[in-house]
Design a protein around this motif. Structure first.
Motif, short mmCIF file in Angstrom:
data_model
loop_
_atom_site.label_atom_id
_atom_site.label_comp_id
_atom_site.label_asym_id
_atom_site.label_seq_id
_atom_site.Cartn_x
_atom_site.Cartn_y
_atom_site.Cartn_z
N LYS A 158 4.16 1.41 -4.44
CA LYS A 158 5.18 0.82 -5.33
C LYS A 158 4.61 0.53 -6.74
O LYS A 158 5.20 0.93 -7.74
N SER A 159 3.49 -0.19 -6.78
CA SER A 159 2.92 -0.54 -8.09
C SER A 159 2.46 0.70 -8.83
O SER A 159 2.65 0.82 -10.05
N THR A 160 1.86 1.63 -8.11
CA THR A 160 1.42 2.87 -8.75
C THR A 160 2.62 3.59 -9.36
O THR A 160 2.56 4.07 -10.49
N GLY A 220 0.79 -1.22 0.00
CA GLY A 220 0.00 0.00 0.00
C GLY A 220 0.82 1.28 0.00
O GLY A 220 0.27 2.38 0.04
P1 ADP Z 1 1.93 -1.16 -3.25
O1 ADP Z 1 2.31 -1.57 -4.64
O2 ADP Z 1 3.08 -0.55 -2.50
O3 ADP Z 1 1.25 -2.23 -2.48
P2 ADP Z 1 -0.11 0.41 -4.58
O4 ADP Z 1 0.57 1.36 -5.50
O5 ADP Z 1 -0.72 -0.80 -5.15
O6 ADP Z 1 0.88 0.05 -3.38
O7 ADP Z 1 -1.26 1.19 -3.82
C1 ADP Z 1 -1.06 2.48 -3.21
C2 ADP Z 1 -2.40 2.96 -2.65
O8 ADP Z 1 -3.29 3.23 -3.73
C3 ADP Z 1 -3.11 1.95 -1.77
O9 ADP Z 1 -3.77 2.64 -0.76
C4 ADP Z 1 -4.09 1.28 -2.72
O10 ADP Z 1 -5.20 0.79 -2.04
C5 ADP Z 1 -4.45 2.42 -3.64
N1 ADP Z 1 -4.80 1.98 -5.01
C6 ADP Z 1 -4.01 1.29 -5.87
N2 ADP Z 1 -4.63 1.08 -7.04
C7 ADP Z 1 -5.85 1.63 -6.92
C8 ADP Z 1 -6.99 1.76 -7.80
N3 ADP Z 1 -6.96 1.27 -9.04
N4 ADP Z 1 -8.07 2.41 -7.33
C9 ADP Z 1 -8.10 2.91 -6.09
N5 ADP Z 1 -7.08 2.85 -5.21
C10 ADP Z 1 -5.97 2.22 -5.62
#
Ligand code: ADP
Ligand code: ADP
Length: 228
Positions: free
Chosen positions: A45-47, A42
């Protein structure tokens, strides 16, 4: 091709709820670098990987690939840019089940402008003897190495890997990461790898620690730089 991010923000909106996934990230990734992105679930990272690689668009901020401003490209141009310059590896191997390892890698090389030889790449990832096997005949680690080979076969300038070892045990993970490390060294492919396993940081030139949508710390791996 170096990459520059300036004050990149990403806010997801669903109804009334806003999630500030990236709260202003600035970063330069140098050509040929091996970058690891670490951080709790959360943390963004992926974002971060998705917006750097043009799989998603940031809410604000600038992303430059040398002279190309990614954030200004049309959808079509962005797709073309990804196809010509970038490679992707995900946690799921996404191999075509009815094709052999070699045929899967050939599909990867077919979309490249200056593709590498599929057999050479499979040898590089240690699967020369397994190249005529189908995915179901291979272990998880072997399948992921085929997947890496397929992505690298088109000879991308930058390879983005989102939790590439997320489904693998410790020992198998190391093998896959060693393959990524070897390709970084031999082909000079820039690597951007997400993981939640801190042990992987040792392979990187720099570790970007994410926390709550921000870069918390950047750790330079001096041992690796002086050794290289
Ligand atoms: P990580 O890869 O570090 O686990 P993410 O980048 O997946 O983190 O997520 C960062 C935040 O954005 C988290 O709070 C996640 O719930 C939120 N999030 C990620 N993708 C989406 C989406 N498509 N819609 C809404 N919230 C999102
Ligand atoms: P192209 O087909 O343009 O050459 P690549 O083969 O390099 O692109 O792979 C990038 C593609 O991966 C993206 O265009 C997208 O459709 C797909 N993708 C994005 N996110 C995921 C995901 N989480 N899992 C599997 N595939 C994904």
């Amino acid at each position: 091709m170096s990459i520059i991010l300036k004050n990149v923000m990403k806010t997801y909106k669903s109804g009334e709820v806003e999630t500030h996934a990236l709260k202003g990230v600035s970063l330069e990734i140098k050509e040929g670098e091996f970058i690891v992105i670490l951080g709790p679930s959360g943390s963004g990272k992926s974002t971060l990987l998705n917006v750097i690689s043009g799989l998603d668009t940031p809410t604000s901020g600038v992303i430059m690939y040398k002279d190309t401003e990614l954030t200004k490209l049309s959808e079509d141009k962005l797709t073309e840019f990804r196809r010509n310059h970038l490679g992707f590896v995900f946690q799921q191997y996404n191999l075509l089940q009815n094709l052999t390892a070699l045929e899967n890698v050939q599909m990867g090389s077919d979309i490249g402008k200056a593709p590498l030889d599929p057999e050479d790449i499979l040898a590089k990832v240690g699967l020369k003897d397994q190249m005529h096997k189908y995915p179901y005949q291979l272990s998880g680690g072997e399948q992921q190495r085929v997947s890496v080979a397929r992505s690298v076969a088109k000879n991308p300038e930058i390879l983005f890997c989102d939790e590439p070892t997320g489904s693998l045990d410790e020992e198998t993970s190391k093998q896959v990461l060693r393959v990524i490390e070897d390709l970084n060294r031999d082909l000079k492919t820039t690597m951007v790898v997400i993981t939640h396993n801190p042990g992987i940081g040792a392979m990187a030139d720099r570790v970007i620690k994410m926390n709550s949508g921000k870069i918390e710390e950047i750790i330079e791996n001096k041992d690796k730089i002086s050794a290289g």
